[in-house]
Design an enzyme around this catalytic site. Sequence first.
Site: not given
Length: 184
Positions: A76-79, A117, A145, A147
């Site tokens: 996940c590119e956010h976390h 995703q 996920h 996260c």
Amino acid sequence: MFNYEKVIEGAKLIIEGIGEDLNREGLIETPDRIARMYQEIFSGLDSDTDEILSKTFTIERDDLVIEKHINFYSMCEHHFLPFYGYAHIAYIPNGKVAGLSKLARTVEILSKKPQLQERLTDEIANAIEKHLNAKGVMVVVEGEHLCMNMRGVKKPGTKTVTTTFRGEFNYNTQLRQEVYTLIK
Ligand SMILES: [Zn+2]
């Protein structure tokens, strides 16, 4: 390009930044391990699906092709925490098909980078549409996920399902239904 030294430096900073001791036994080689691991799990950044999907085979018929339960692991590119699950690909050929292993390889390349995703789902469909010139493409991705599971709202077991439709799948709901039945 992957910069091994830079990733090692970054990992060291994070370890120090969280207040840990970089020199204790268990952590001393960790920055190096992280760099080697990142090189592997982000290898999709240096790969290209063009090459994978450029080899195709000619066919006469345009019957539905489904490759289902293609296992993937992404970040996940956010976390920068993993998300993983299955991708299901359905397409209606337009004179050519890809080797079956090439679809799995395409999913692998597109998942091995900082990703969302929704975008993964979209990029898989784009690659198939572009290279096979398919009459229709449908991609369903089911992901879990970390996260979502281990931080924030903490809802383990929650599955995220994303879909995208191209060509015939946009208006033919019966065809979509057929795919949903077959990928169950
Ligand atoms: Zn996330």
